[in-house]
Structure formats: structure tokens, C-alpha cells
Design an enzyme around this catalytic site. Sequence first.
Site, PDB file in Angstrom:
ATOM      1  N   ILE A  75       0.790  -1.148  -0.121  1.00 13.66           N
ATOM      2  CA  ILE A  75       0.088  -0.106  -0.228  1.00 13.66           C
ATOM      3  C   ILE A  75       0.969   1.058  -0.019  1.00 13.66           C
ATOM      4  O   ILE A  75       1.877   1.282   0.718  1.00 13.66           O
ATOM      5  CB  ILE A  75      -0.911   0.104   1.302  1.00 13.66           C
ATOM      6  CG1 ILE A  75      -1.920   1.272   1.386  1.00 13.66           C
ATOM      7  CG2 ILE A  75      -0.312  -0.239   2.456  1.00 13.66           C
ATOM      8  CD1 ILE A  75      -2.865   1.305   2.445  1.00 13.66           C
ATOM      9  N   SER A  76       0.651   2.364  -1.061  1.00 16.48           N
ATOM     10  CA  SER A  76       1.401   3.441  -1.007  1.00 16.48           C
ATOM     11  C   SER A  76       2.884   3.303  -1.151  1.00 16.48           C
ATOM     12  O   SER A  76       3.118   2.779  -2.213  1.00 16.48           O
ATOM     13  CB  SER A  76       0.897   4.256   0.210  1.00 16.48           C
ATOM     14  OG  SER A  76       1.382   5.783   0.050  1.00 16.48           O
ATOM     15  N   TRP A  77       3.552   3.896  -0.110  1.00 18.68           N
ATOM     16  CA  TRP A  77       5.017   3.542  -0.431  1.00 18.68           C
ATOM     17  C   TRP A  77       5.313   2.093  -0.486  1.00 18.68           C
ATOM     18  O   TRP A  77       6.436   1.686  -1.169  1.00 18.68           O
ATOM     19  CB  TRP A  77       5.797   4.304   0.795  1.00 18.68           C
ATOM     20  CG  TRP A  77       7.177   4.192   0.826  1.00 18.68           C
ATOM     21  CD1 TRP A  77       8.235   5.105   0.393  1.00 18.68           C
ATOM     22  CD2 TRP A  77       7.979   3.225   1.442  1.00 18.68           C
ATOM     23  NE1 TRP A  77       9.515   4.600   0.681  1.00 18.68           N
ATOM     24  CE2 TRP A  77       9.535   3.414   1.321  1.00 18.68           C
ATOM     25  CE3 TRP A  77       7.617   1.733   2.055  1.00 18.68           C
ATOM     26  CZ2 TRP A  77      10.386   2.782   1.703  1.00 18.68           C
ATOM     27  CZ3 TRP A  77       8.757   0.984   2.650  1.00 18.68           C
ATOM     28  CH2 TRP A  77      10.042   1.269   2.503  1.00 18.68           C
ATOM     29  N   THR A 104      -1.183   3.084  -4.708  1.00 24.92           N
ATOM     30  CA  THR A 104       0.170   3.179  -5.106  1.00 24.92           C
ATOM     31  C   THR A 104       0.180   3.479  -6.280  1.00 24.92           C
ATOM     32  O   THR A 104      -0.659   3.536  -7.324  1.00 24.92           O
ATOM     33  CB  THR A 104       0.817   2.015  -4.703  1.00 24.92           C
ATOM     34  OG1 THR A 104       2.374   2.353  -4.719  1.00 24.92           O
ATOM     35  CG2 THR A 104       0.638   0.937  -5.501  1.00 24.92           C
TER      36      THR A 104
END
Length: 271
Positions: A102-104, A128
Site C-alpha cells: 500500500i502506498s510507499w 500506489t
Amino acid sequence: MSPATDRHPKVRVLGQDLRVAVRPGTEPGPPLLLCNGIGASLDVLQPFVDAVDRRIEVVRFDVPGVGGSPAPPAPYSFPMLAALVRRMMAALGHDRYDVLGISWGGGLAQQIAVQQPRRCRRLVLAATGTGSLMVPARPSVLRKMVTPRRYRDPEFARENAAELYGGSLREDPELVGRLLNAPERLGSSRGYLYQLLAGAGWSSLPALPLIRQPTLILAGSDDPIIPLVNARIMAALLPRATLHVYDDGHLGLITRAADLGPLVSEFLLAD
């Protein structure tokens, strides 16, 4: 011990101590490795873990410098961290696994898929993008993302929840405190800086056509940090991708865990 009970081993690999949480599955099969967002400890994803099918083993960890994992003496890159994760999973007894980022953590998940094609079976990318080569957030959002203040200052987090995370946090900014601001979830400022440095200049965009794993892309319709167009670009370039757009923001994997947990489970359990 009940299969639904998390184990919390400490794993030492390549001289680095890692805090790990393992929720055993009730059936054999590849575990699901979760890679969290920048500055977030493994605890943040508990609502999602609770919504994942109990047949699936779930492994979470704190990256160096976050939560219960001490910061390393020097910065690291995504390829270095992917190698560390491989050693961690081997120490836990797994040579093949599914990966959700998730995301980074989605950047790390993509790096793992490229770097470990025989170990990473399926890939889930939530909220992401492709790193330095992507459609960026607004400058005001980016300025607030380069500091860990949103994790350390509950008032700052509440005041900026709508602009940063969008979705359901626009109506309920108090929720961000319950999700992100628990003291045990904090890491060091140095750890946050190392995460920023790991992503600086990194991009998965040229490698996306080489990722052959079946991939589920989850994207919020109102995500200020990762604009939706990035998910559409990834879905077009990944050879075996399915895009699911949910009606929420950047933290939808948590705020809509009751919906997305079963969706991810179905994808992982499919023949």
C-alpha cells in the site's frame, strides 16, 4: 494457540532486527506478505488483516526505522530492502508468497515482484503508483508528506486529514487519529528519512511490462496522494492486471477493509 492468533516473532536478518507479526492460516498455501506505507507500523493494517480470509496466512513487518524495528546505520534502497524481505520470509519458512503493498509499500511490492519472480506468486497494489515517474499529488499535499508530523501531531493530522487522505476522512477527520497516531506506531525521524530516500529517483514504470504475476490494483476514487490516473496507467502496462476502483480515499484499504479484505482474498484463493 488458535490459528487466528497473531504471533509476534523478532527476526534478525543481515544484521537487522525486524518486528514481525504472523497470523497463521487455517489451510496450507502461500502466505500474504503486507508492505506498509511510509512511516506506518504494521499495527495500522490490523483492520485489513481481520478482514482477510482465515485460510490465508498473513505476514506483516515494520521496515527498518519504523514501529518496533530499529533504524539501520545507513540508508537503504528498494532493491536492498527487497533482498532483506526475502531473507525474512525464508527465516519464517516461506520460499513462495503473495505480496500486497500500500502506498510507499506498493513500490516495495513492485520491486519484490521484479526481483523475485519465482518467489512472488501474486501481487496486490493498493493506493500506489510508479515512484518518481508518475502523476504527482498537488504541491500542498507533497509538502505535508515529506514530514512525519502527521504521525506525531494528532491535531495536525486531524486538520489535514481531508486534504491528505480524502474519501471518508473528509467527513470524519477524527478517524485519522485512531488509525495512525497511537504512540506504539511511531518510528524515528531517521527511519522516515530513510524511507523517503529509498523512493527518491526510483521508478517501476520501465519494468511494469516485465511483471508477469497476476496483479490486482486497488485505487480510491478520491485519493489526493496517489491520483487515480496512476492506477489506470499501471493497469494498462501490467500484462496481467485487474483494476478495482473503490469509493474512498488513500486509506481505503483500512477504512473499507470489510469490502476489500474479501475482494483480495478471492483474488488470492482463485485457481
